[in-house]
Scaffold this motif. Structure first.
Motif, PDB file in Angstrom:
ATOM      1  N   MET A   1     -54.637   0.088  81.733  1.00 18.68           N
ATOM      2  CA  MET A   1     -53.599   0.730  80.865  1.00 18.68           C
ATOM      3  C   MET A   1     -53.890   1.965  80.055  1.00 18.68           C
ATOM      4  O   MET A   1     -55.001   2.035  79.789  1.00 18.68           O
ATOM      5  N   PRO A   2     -53.028   3.155  80.173  1.00 22.85           N
ATOM      6  CA  PRO A   2     -53.675   4.168  79.561  1.00 22.85           C
ATOM      7  C   PRO A   2     -53.621   4.137  78.145  1.00 22.85           C
ATOM      8  O   PRO A   2     -53.069   3.250  77.516  1.00 22.85           O
ATOM      9  N   THR A   3     -54.562   4.931  77.379  1.00 25.22           N
ATOM     10  CA  THR A   3     -54.722   5.018  75.903  1.00 25.22           C
ATOM     11  C   THR A   3     -53.979   5.923  75.764  1.00 25.22           C
ATOM     12  O   THR A   3     -53.533   6.892  76.369  1.00 25.22           O
ATOM     13  N   PRO A   4     -53.531   6.149  74.201  1.00 29.99           N
ATOM     14  CA  PRO A   4     -52.507   6.979  73.734  1.00 29.99           C
ATOM     15  C   PRO A   4     -53.155   8.487  73.722  1.00 29.99           C
ATOM     16  O   PRO A   4     -54.299   8.600  73.569  1.00 29.99           O
TER      17      PRO A   4
ATOM     18  N   ARG B   1     -40.700  -0.382  70.477  1.00 29.14           N
ATOM     19  CA  ARG B   1     -40.986  -0.796  71.645  1.00 29.14           C
ATOM     20  C   ARG B   1     -41.908   0.504  72.314  1.00 29.14           C
ATOM     21  O   ARG B   1     -42.137   1.518  71.626  1.00 29.14           O
ATOM     22  N   ALA B   2     -42.844  -0.002  73.302  1.00 27.86           N
ATOM     23  CA  ALA B   2     -43.787   0.781  73.867  1.00 27.86           C
ATOM     24  C   ALA B   2     -43.265   2.157  74.647  1.00 27.86           C
ATOM     25  O   ALA B   2     -41.761   1.995  74.998  1.00 27.86           O
ATOM     26  N   ALA B   3     -43.794   3.218  74.914  1.00 31.00           N
ATOM     27  CA  ALA B   3     -43.482   4.184  75.937  1.00 31.00           C
ATOM     28  C   ALA B   3     -42.837   3.519  77.188  1.00 31.00           C
ATOM     29  O   ALA B   3     -43.451   2.634  77.751  1.00 31.00           O
ATOM     30  N   PRO B   4     -41.692   4.132  77.558  1.00 30.59           N
ATOM     31  CA  PRO B   4     -41.093   3.472  78.625  1.00 30.59           C
ATOM     32  C   PRO B   4     -41.992   3.588  80.088  1.00 30.59           C
ATOM     33  O   PRO B   4     -41.796   2.646  80.883  1.00 30.59           O
ATOM     34  N   ALA B   5     -42.668   4.205  79.870  1.00 34.23           N
ATOM     35  CA  ALA B   5     -43.816   4.424  81.419  1.00 34.23           C
ATOM     36  C   ALA B   5     -44.591   3.283  81.435  1.00 34.23           C
ATOM     37  O   ALA B   5     -45.244   3.028  82.412  1.00 34.23           O
ATOM     38  N   ILE B   6     -44.721   2.529  80.253  1.00 36.84           N
ATOM     39  CA  ILE B   6     -45.851   1.353  80.241  1.00 36.84           C
ATOM     40  C   ILE B   6     -45.020   0.032  80.870  1.00 36.84           C
ATOM     41  O   ILE B   6     -44.121  -0.419  80.349  1.00 36.84           O
ATOM     42  N   ALA B   7     -45.655  -0.384  81.817  1.00 32.26           N
ATOM     43  CA  ALA B   7     -45.107  -1.594  82.527  1.00 32.26           C
ATOM     44  C   ALA B   7     -45.594  -2.889  81.876  1.00 32.26           C
ATOM     45  O   ALA B   7     -46.978  -2.935  81.783  1.00 32.26           O
ATOM     46  N   ASP B   8     -44.796  -3.807  81.425  1.00 31.46           N
ATOM     47  CA  ASP B   8     -45.420  -5.225  80.738  1.00 31.46           C
ATOM     48  C   ASP B   8     -46.378  -4.910  79.651  1.00 31.46           C
ATOM     49  O   ASP B   8     -47.466  -5.163  79.610  1.00 31.46           O
TER      50      ASP B   8
ATOM     51  N   LEU C   1     -45.772   4.356  71.556  1.00 33.03           N
ATOM     52  CA  LEU C   1     -47.262   3.937  71.600  1.00 33.03           C
ATOM     53  C   LEU C   1     -47.426   3.148  73.015  1.00 33.03           C
ATOM     54  O   LEU C   1     -46.372   2.851  73.664  1.00 33.03           O
ATOM     55  N   PRO C   2     -48.741   2.974  73.893  1.00 29.26           N
ATOM     56  CA  PRO C   2     -48.706   2.326  74.881  1.00 29.26           C
ATOM     57  C   PRO C   2     -48.580   0.697  74.718  1.00 29.26           C
ATOM     58  O   PRO C   2     -49.285   0.028  75.581  1.00 29.26           O
ATOM     59  N   PHE C   3     -48.321   0.202  73.738  1.00 28.01           N
ATOM     60  CA  PHE C   3     -47.923  -1.358  73.370  1.00 28.01           C
ATOM     61  C   PHE C   3     -46.823  -1.485  72.671  1.00 28.01           C
ATOM     62  O   PHE C   3     -46.444  -0.462  71.709  1.00 28.01           O
ATOM     63  N   ASP C   4     -46.251  -2.534  72.532  1.00 25.54           N
ATOM     64  CA  ASP C   4     -45.176  -2.774  71.552  1.00 25.54           C
ATOM     65  C   ASP C   4     -45.779  -3.058  70.262  1.00 25.54           C
ATOM     66  O   ASP C   4     -46.965  -3.660  70.294  1.00 25.54           O
ATOM     67  N   PHE C   5     -44.981  -2.466  69.154  1.00 26.32           N
ATOM     68  CA  PHE C   5     -45.557  -2.516  67.881  1.00 26.32           C
ATOM     69  C   PHE C   5     -44.776  -3.238  67.110  1.00 26.32           C
ATOM     70  O   PHE C   5     -43.423  -3.035  66.882  1.00 26.32           O
ATOM     71  N   GLU C   6     -45.210  -4.533  66.598  1.00 20.26           N
ATOM     72  CA  GLU C   6     -44.202  -5.352  65.612  1.00 20.26           C
ATOM     73  C   GLU C   6     -44.931  -5.319  64.174  1.00 20.26           C
ATOM     74  O   GLU C   6     -46.142  -5.387  64.060  1.00 20.26           O
ATOM     75  N   VAL C   7     -43.818  -5.250  63.426  1.00 15.87           N
ATOM     76  CA  VAL C   7     -44.138  -5.312  61.872  1.00 15.87           C
ATOM     77  C   VAL C   7     -43.691  -6.497  61.160  1.00 15.87           C
ATOM     78  O   VAL C   7     -42.215  -6.643  61.436  1.00 15.87           O
TER      79      VAL C   7
END
Length: 424
Positions: A1-4, A78-85, A127-133
């Protein structure tokens, strides 16, 4: 998975401090009691606070905002659209308060990430992941006695037996949830998101260490384990003027001796703390020997074995004191939470994030309990402390912090997210 990419980090001029301070001030308007900040589970003030958090999350640019079955407010960016799963990284804290509490305890850990998401959204950055607060609905346990209701439900470990607990007015938790439009039947059915990889929490220190070191931020190494108990003492009521001192079975005197026994034992080891925070003589009168006394016990330590040794010694002292004074007693466990170490790899990432602000890196344990302890049951956790003003006063109206410190904390959070490796 790519890093930011490094471009993920907004410029230093991004504003975190002022919004946090303004929002904390705004939330303090809603209170169960005029004249002080008291916001307990599912009261009108609590529900108004929840609605405001929802509104601010939507305004900040979260892709979804929802309230779960126990009243947690959850915003997802939500994560960047290019990030799968994409995996999920979460942060948050609680929005309930103690009685006559402070403006920043818990709430800082919700408001600061909202400000971070607002900056990301404003720049169209992902971000390269979903972020939840998460704004956890209840952590302090003021209304119903137990703590961590919100975070236990979030990870799928809500105890349905809590629904039958009653508050001081006799209202069950189940009824309070129904009155708030929640479905108590769903509370125990929630499960933790299997994509969750890490939870971090930003919190005021609630102590004097950072203040004494003149440092705005600190990296938390572990969270002390805590046991809370309720002790009921039963002696014999009697006339204050006609009962000789040597014939009394005074429950309050036994309680006083127990309080001193707790203090004496917990002074013996650094880092061990014990508190009797509540003492109550039911139906007490100035001219009546107390026939009953109820008190609470809170014992904490960074290591569970150390805490449990102290508890065993305290129990032995209680037995001896009550036997000598002719007092019957019962002990009830209210809460038992194990010590929770913070993830070493994520501590290292926080050290880098703090150092990137040009600050000396301080490491310290947390003597206070936090929602991160519950999240630590299912994922690695970490914490960032922010300096508390007034010498570390917390759980008190004199609790303070500064916009400058909140600004540095926001920049450190953004640095942490910008270099977070989802597979850590």
């Amino acid at each position: 998975m790519p890093t930011p990419a490094s471009a993920t980090t907004p410029p230093a001029t991004a504003d975190y401090g002022d919004p946090v301070m303004a929002h904390a001030e705004a939330l303090s308007r809603w209170s169960d009691h005029p004249g002080n900040l008291t916001c307990t589970y599912l009261t009108p003030a609590h529900r108004a606070t929840a609605r405001q958090l929802e509104d601010w999350m939507r305004t900040a640019g979260f892709d979804s905002v929802r309230q779960d079955a126990v009243g947690n407010i959850i915003g997802r960016y939500r994560a960047a659209p290019a990030i799968a799963d994409p995996v999920l990284v979460a942060t948050g804290s609680h929005y309930d308060t103690v009685r006559n509490g402070g403006k920043y305890d818990g709430r800082l850990g919700i408001l600061l990430p909202i400000a971070v998401v607002a900056q990301l959204s404003r720049r169209g950055q992902r971000l390269p992941f979903d972020f939840e607060v998460i704004g956890f609905a209840e952590e302090e346990g003021v209304r119903y006695g137990g703590s961590f209701l919100g975070s236990s439900a979030y990870i799928g470990q809500f105890d349905p037996a809590q629904l039958d607990k009653r508050d001081a007015d006799g209202i069950t938790m189940r009824q309070a949830m129904l009155d708030a439009g929640l479905d108590p039947a769903q509370a125990a059915g929630q499960t933790a998101d299997p994509r969750l990889r890490h939870y971090f929490e930003v919190h005021i220190e609630q102590g004097p260490v950072l203040h004494q070191r003149a440092l705005p931020l600190g990296v938390v190494t572990s969270i002390a384990g805590c046991v809370r108990r309720r002790l009921a003492l039963a002696g014999a009521a009697g006339h204050a003027g006609t009962t000789p001192m040597d014939l009394r079975r005074d429950a309050a005197c036994a309680a006083a001796e127990i309080v001193l026994a707790v203090e004496t034992r917990c002074r013996q080891e650094p880092g061990l703390v014990g508190t009797v925070g509540m003492l109550h003589v039911p139906d007490g009168s100035i001219n009546v020997i107390p026939g009953a006394c109820h008190l609470t016990l809170d014992v904490r330590a960074a290591h569970d074995a150390e805490r449990d040794r102290a508890l065993a010694d305290i129990e032995a002292s209680i037995d001896q004191i009550c036997a000598r004074r002719g007092i019957e007693h019962t002990l009830e466990d209210l809460m038992r939470v194990p010590a929770s170490p913070c993830s070493p790899p994520h501590q290292a990432q926080w050290r880098q994030a703090v150092a990137a602000q040009g600050l000396t890196v301080a490491e310290l344990p947390s003597g206070a309990g936090h929602d991160a302890m519950l999240l630590g049951r299912v994922v690695p956790v970490s914490m960032l402390f922010v300096r508390c003003g007034n010498g570390g006063v917390s759980h008190n109206p004199q609790e303070t912090m500064t916009a400058d410190d909140a600004q540095l904390a926001g920049q450190a959070v953004m640095e942490f997210l910008a270099h977070y490796a989802p597979d850590t």
